[in-house]
Enzyme design. Sequence first.
Site, PDB file in Angstrom:
ATOM      1  CG  HIS A 117      -0.047   7.936 -43.637  1.00 15.75           C
ATOM      2  ND1 HIS A 117      -0.697   8.935 -44.335  1.00 15.75           N
ATOM      3  CD2 HIS A 117       0.798   8.573 -42.773  1.00 15.75           C
ATOM      4  CE1 HIS A 117      -0.258  10.114 -43.918  1.00 15.75           C
ATOM      5  NE2 HIS A 117       0.642   9.929 -42.969  1.00 15.75           N
ATOM      6  CG  ASP A 194       2.923   4.330 -48.212  1.00 24.99           C
ATOM      7  OD1 ASP A 194       4.031   4.813 -48.488  1.00 24.99           O
ATOM      8  OD2 ASP A 194       2.131   4.863 -47.408  1.00 24.99           O
ATOM      9  CD  GLN A 197       7.459   5.795 -41.925  1.00 22.50           C
ATOM     10  OE1 GLN A 197       8.494   5.613 -41.311  1.00 22.50           O
ATOM     11  NE2 GLN A 197       6.873   6.977 -41.972  1.00 22.50           N
ATOM     12  CE  LYS A 220       6.859  10.054 -44.475  1.00 15.11           C
ATOM     13  NZ  LYS A 220       6.764  10.674 -43.155  1.00 15.11           N
ATOM     14  CB  CYS A 360      -1.551  10.367 -40.634  1.00 14.01           C
ATOM     15  SG  CYS A 360      -1.143  12.115 -40.540  1.00 14.01           S
TER      16      CYS A 360
END
Length: 407
Positions: A117, A194, A197, A220, A360
């Site tokens: 991202h 990261d 997700q 999220k 993104c």
Amino acid sequence: MDIGKIREEFTLLQNREIAYLDSGATTQKPKQVIKAVEEFYQSYNANPHRGAYELSVEATNLYEETRQKIARFINAKESEEIIFSKNATESLNLLAYSYGMDNLKKDDEVVISIMEHHSNLVPWQMVTKKTESKLTYMYINEQFELTKEEIESKITDQTKIVGITHISNVLGTINPVKEIIEYAHKKGAIVIVDASQSIPHMKIDVQDLDADFLVFSGHKMLAPLGVGVLYGKKEILNKMSPFLMGGDMIEYVYEQDTTFAPLPNRFEAGTQNVGGVVGLGAAIDYMNDLGYETIQQREQELTGYALQRLAQLDYMNLYVTPNRENHSSVISFNMKGIHPHDVASILDSNNVAIRSGNHCAQPLMRFLQTDSTCRASLSFYNTKEDIDQLVRGIEKTYKLFEKYMKK
């Protein structure tokens, strides 16, 4: 899982006739989370860490109890390793400037994947330019995965920082972060994960991963917008300079000098989104009560059904690894000859919400030789009826454009 009962807990899904398939952008919020935020503002609204009066102490307790809850949730050694931010983007920028700027020098290397991202890409572009270090990319194979050979050829003795998405927000590919961390550590590099997700879909244990840093956004994973988390190993955080300066992150301030507060306060300047933090705690309670095993079983079933339905349409291009064990609940696709924005607009008129665009992730789009894709991202509160509605909308879209494509 009683899906009817679950969906009753998500008011928006009851109030609107919509197949909501954009949970990768933000999840819907259950009543329990909304109630927790409402209760905070109705009964505990005060500024934490700043007042000696009872209401401020109660707000402080709620704030810090949530920090401890998050530490247990991801198995951090200490609650001081949990830093609140407004989202994963802010957390990654903090790391780029507070760690990257101070630890990179000329000819060092930062390694990231082509799947990142922009939040885990643009800050490293800026920092490597300023420090005269080098930004290196790991590329995916034809199955949309990182190979062992690619990882080990790009992470070298010159690598100081590795930034890696746990799950691609475009491809849904689950990256081998534990193996990447192990190899990077052998080369003397630190690793930033990261987990934006991944944490809504799978249990994360930062000690088992041995991650140096890990970031995620609350919105999220059922929590309110505007609250995020940075986890970092205490011994590394203690050596880092603050990112933002202001109230509550100081120890002593003199006219020409300042000393900073200990962890975690030194990285939490100014008044925080305390209501959002409380909501994040309620979201964690909700997910713990539901259980990751239940969540994964439900989402795997839905994703398998969606892939089966979509694969039957011969005008579809799917950007999904065939290795199901390495794929999450994100499905990117394009319809041959039809722009993704047109697809998304027509689906919206049929009460189906998906994402269209570059997500993104423009470097990844160029690598895939496309400008944009459609993206359906599923959560446990979705149904097979949602997927059927998606497929019907896609079929209707194709029929609208078919006569023009034949000319």
